[in-house]
Motif scaffolding. Structure first.
Motif, PDB file in Angstrom:
ATOM      1  N   ALA A  68       0.994  -1.079  -0.038  1.00  0.00           N
ATOM      2  CA  ALA A  68      -0.113  -0.213  -0.086  1.00  0.00           C
ATOM      3  C   ALA A  68       0.705   1.334   0.084  1.00  0.00           C
ATOM      4  CB  ALA A  68      -1.152  -0.046   1.285  1.00  0.00           C
ATOM      5  N   LEU A  69       0.432   2.327  -0.809  1.00  0.00           N
ATOM      6  CA  LEU A  69       1.070   3.553  -0.492  1.00  0.00           C
ATOM      7  C   LEU A  69       0.765   4.245   0.461  1.00  0.00           C
ATOM      8  CD1 LEU A  69       0.843   4.484  -4.446  1.00  0.00           C
ATOM      9  CD2 LEU A  69       2.807   3.501  -3.343  1.00  0.00           C
ATOM     10  N   SER A  70       1.620   5.252   0.923  1.00  0.00           N
ATOM     11  CA  SER A  70       1.361   6.091   1.891  1.00  0.00           C
ATOM     12  C   SER A  70       0.508   7.183   1.134  1.00  0.00           C
ATOM     13  CB  SER A  70       2.792   6.713   2.410  1.00  0.00           C
ATOM     14  OG  SER A  70       3.243   7.503   1.643  1.00  0.00           O
ATOM     15  N   SER A  71      -0.122   8.108   2.087  1.00  0.00           N
ATOM     16  CA  SER A  71      -0.908   9.120   1.784  1.00  0.00           C
ATOM     17  C   SER A  71      -0.083  10.012   0.907  1.00  0.00           C
ATOM     18  CB  SER A  71      -1.582   9.691   2.823  1.00  0.00           C
ATOM     19  OG  SER A  71      -2.342  10.817   2.420  1.00  0.00           O
ATOM     20  N   GLU A  72       0.967  10.104   1.311  1.00  0.00           N
ATOM     21  CA  GLU A  72       1.847  11.260   0.480  1.00  0.00           C
ATOM     22  C   GLU A  72       2.637  10.575  -0.825  1.00  0.00           C
ATOM     23  OE1 GLU A  72       2.779  10.417   3.697  1.00  0.00           O
ATOM     24  OE2 GLU A  72       1.580  12.374   4.564  1.00  0.00           O
ATOM     25  N   GLU A  73       2.677   9.513  -0.876  1.00  0.00           N
ATOM     26  CA  GLU A  73       3.231   8.704  -1.825  1.00  0.00           C
ATOM     27  C   GLU A  73       1.989   8.642  -3.098  1.00  0.00           C
ATOM     28  OE1 GLU A  73       6.491   5.311  -0.548  1.00  0.00           O
ATOM     29  OE2 GLU A  73       4.309   4.918  -0.270  1.00  0.00           O
ATOM     30  N   PHE A  74       0.736   8.313  -2.526  1.00  0.00           N
ATOM     31  CA  PHE A  74      -0.345   8.346  -3.482  1.00  0.00           C
ATOM     32  C   PHE A  74      -0.336   9.822  -4.153  1.00  0.00           C
ATOM     33  CE2 PHE A  74      -4.638   9.133  -4.720  1.00  0.00           C
ATOM     34  CZ  PHE A  74      -4.904   8.105  -5.567  1.00  0.00           C
ATOM     35  N   ASP A  75      -0.346  10.939  -3.225  1.00  0.00           N
ATOM     36  CA  ASP A  75      -0.689  12.204  -3.533  1.00  0.00           C
ATOM     37  C   ASP A  75       0.455  12.373  -4.910  1.00  0.00           C
ATOM     38  OD1 ASP A  75      -2.052  14.671  -3.486  1.00  0.00           O
ATOM     39  OD2 ASP A  75      -0.269  15.299  -2.616  1.00  0.00           O
ATOM     40  N   LYS A  76       1.532  12.166  -4.461  1.00  0.00           N
ATOM     41  CA  LYS A  76       2.702  12.588  -5.376  1.00  0.00           C
ATOM     42  C   LYS A  76       2.627  11.862  -6.680  1.00  0.00           C
ATOM     43  CE  LYS A  76       7.812  12.717  -5.725  1.00  0.00           C
ATOM     44  NZ  LYS A  76       8.974  12.494  -5.150  1.00  0.00           N
ATOM     45  N   GLN A  77       2.258  10.606  -6.860  1.00  0.00           N
ATOM     46  CA  GLN A  77       2.099   9.850  -8.023  1.00  0.00           C
ATOM     47  C   GLN A  77       0.825  10.259  -8.823  1.00  0.00           C
ATOM     48  OE1 GLN A  77       2.628   5.595  -7.858  1.00  0.00           O
ATOM     49  NE2 GLN A  77       4.564   5.765  -6.608  1.00  0.00           N
ATOM     50  N   TYR A  78      -0.229  10.330  -8.035  1.00  0.00           N
ATOM     51  CA  TYR A  78      -1.529  10.992  -8.501  1.00  0.00           C
ATOM     52  C   TYR A  78      -1.132  12.356  -9.117  1.00  0.00           C
ATOM     53  CZ  TYR A  78      -6.441  12.225  -9.184  1.00  0.00           C
ATOM     54  OH  TYR A  78      -7.604  12.244  -9.763  1.00  0.00           O
ATOM     55  N   GLN A  79      -0.699  13.299  -8.638  1.00  0.00           N
ATOM     56  CA  GLN A  79      -0.523  14.414  -9.193  1.00  0.00           C
ATOM     57  C   GLN A  79       0.336  14.457 -10.185  1.00  0.00           C
ATOM     58  OE1 GLN A  79      -2.165  17.202  -8.460  1.00  0.00           O
ATOM     59  NE2 GLN A  79      -3.224  16.241  -6.426  1.00  0.00           N
ATOM     60  N   ASN A  80       1.281  13.448 -10.355  1.00  0.00           N
ATOM     61  CA  ASN A  80       2.384  13.329 -11.440  1.00  0.00           C
ATOM     62  C   ASN A  80       1.440  12.742 -12.610  1.00  0.00           C
ATOM     63  OD1 ASN A  80       4.880  13.263 -12.899  1.00  0.00           O
ATOM     64  ND2 ASN A  80       4.728  11.093 -12.614  1.00  0.00           N
ATOM     65  N   LEU A  81       0.693  11.966 -12.559  1.00  0.00           N
ATOM     66  CA  LEU A  81       0.014  11.091 -13.571  1.00  0.00           C
ATOM     67  C   LEU A  81      -0.975  12.390 -14.073  1.00  0.00           C
ATOM     68  CD1 LEU A  81      -0.328   7.603 -12.328  1.00  0.00           C
ATOM     69  CD2 LEU A  81       0.673   8.561 -14.371  1.00  0.00           C
ATOM     70  N   ASN A  82      -1.846  13.125 -13.167  1.00  0.00           N
ATOM     71  CA  ASN A  82      -2.615  14.205 -13.561  1.00  0.00           C
ATOM     72  C   ASN A  82      -2.075  15.207 -14.354  1.00  0.00           C
ATOM     73  OD1 ASN A  82      -5.486  14.633 -13.489  1.00  0.00           O
ATOM     74  ND2 ASN A  82      -5.208  15.706 -11.786  1.00  0.00           N
ATOM     75  N   GLY A  83      -0.742  15.414 -13.921  1.00  0.00           N
ATOM     76  CA  GLY A  83      -0.109  16.599 -14.761  1.00  0.00           C
ATOM     77  C   GLY A  83       0.153  16.044 -16.021  1.00  0.00           C
ATOM     78  N   GLU A  84       0.563  14.913 -16.252  1.00  0.00           N
ATOM     79  CA  GLU A  84       0.720  14.162 -17.608  1.00  0.00           C
ATOM     80  C   GLU A  84      -0.204  14.122 -18.217  1.00  0.00           C
ATOM     81  OE1 GLU A  84       3.741  13.338 -18.809  1.00  0.00           O
ATOM     82  OE2 GLU A  84       4.601  13.958 -17.033  1.00  0.00           O
ATOM     83  N   LEU A  85      -1.502  13.970 -17.931  1.00  0.00           N
ATOM     84  CA  LEU A  85      -2.927  13.908 -18.430  1.00  0.00           C
ATOM     85  C   LEU A  85      -2.985  15.418 -18.931  1.00  0.00           C
ATOM     86  CD1 LEU A  85      -5.221  12.686 -19.505  1.00  0.00           C
ATOM     87  CD2 LEU A  85      -6.118  12.845 -17.316  1.00  0.00           C
ATOM     88  N   ASN A  86      -2.759  16.333 -18.181  1.00  0.00           N
ATOM     89  CA  ASN A  86      -3.240  17.828 -18.623  1.00  0.00           C
ATOM     90  C   ASN A  86      -2.188  18.317 -19.669  1.00  0.00           C
ATOM     91  OD1 ASN A  86      -5.066  18.258 -16.572  1.00  0.00           O
ATOM     92  ND2 ASN A  86      -3.639  19.067 -14.898  1.00  0.00           N
ATOM     93  N   LYS A  87      -0.891  18.010 -19.781  1.00  0.00           N
ATOM     94  CA  LYS A  87      -0.244  18.154 -20.820  1.00  0.00           C
ATOM     95  C   LYS A  87      -0.728  17.434 -22.121  1.00  0.00           C
ATOM     96  CE  LYS A  87       4.197  18.193 -17.980  1.00  0.00           C
ATOM     97  NZ  LYS A  87       5.073  17.454 -17.834  1.00  0.00           N
ATOM     98  N   ALA A  88      -1.049  16.158 -22.006  1.00  0.00           N
ATOM     99  CA  ALA A  88      -1.334  15.344 -23.199  1.00  0.00           C
ATOM    100  C   ALA A  88      -2.773  16.083 -23.767  1.00  0.00           C
ATOM    101  CB  ALA A  88      -1.625  14.170 -22.818  1.00  0.00           C
ATOM    102  N   VAL A  89      -3.716  16.640 -22.560  1.00  0.00           N
ATOM    103  CA  VAL A  89      -4.654  17.476 -23.291  1.00  0.00           C
ATOM    104  C   VAL A  89      -4.329  18.723 -23.989  1.00  0.00           C
ATOM    105  CG1 VAL A  89      -6.824  18.626 -22.357  1.00  0.00           C
ATOM    106  CG2 VAL A  89      -6.390  16.540 -21.604  1.00  0.00           C
TER     107      VAL A  89
END
Length: 128
Positions: free
Chosen positions: A17-38
């Motif tokens: 399981a990911l810690s809350s901070e790890e999840f947040d960091k990875q989620y924000q990174n993937l969300n940033g990649e999605l924004n760039k792709a959009v």
């Protein structure tokens, strides 16, 4: 014996399981990649039926659409694999999301099909 098996299963699952901070960091990174792709998709978007647009631009446009779909799949996959962490993150950030894991799985499957179709369409453009 069943209790011991359950405890071992619980411990082994929680080790990954990911810690809350790890999840947040990875989620924000993937969300940033999605924004760039959009943004890239919007910049390079072309009308495939317009005969005046060069084939190279149509291929680039289709490629950006495929990239956007793949990036969306990556984010969905991450959320599905870490769904309980996602729900905690939503709650922690006071967001309103009543989506179920089943909802995410359906959207993921839809995007997988879309990506396969997109790549096939890209290959068709390259052949023409």
């Amino acid at each position: 014996m069943k209790l011991l098996s359950f405890i071992l299963l619980f411990v082994s699952c929680s080790c990954f399981a990911l810690s809350s901070e790890e999840f947040d960091k990875q989620y924000q990174n993937l969300n940033g990649e999605l924004n760039k792709a959009v943004i890239n998709n919007m910049i390079y978007s072309k009308d495939y039926d317009d005969k005046k647009i060069p084939l190279s631009e149509k291929i680039e446009s289709k490629s950006k659409w495929c990239d956007l779909t793949k990036t969306r799949i990556n984010l969905l996959d991450f959320v599905i694999q870490n769904f309980s962490s996602y729900k905690e993150w939503v709650k922690k950030n006071n967001l309103d999301d009543d989506s179920s894991l089943d909802d995410f799985n359906k959207f993921y499957e839809n995007q997988q099909k879309s990506y396969i179709g997109c790549m096939a369409g890209l290959e068709e453009l390259k052949i023409d």
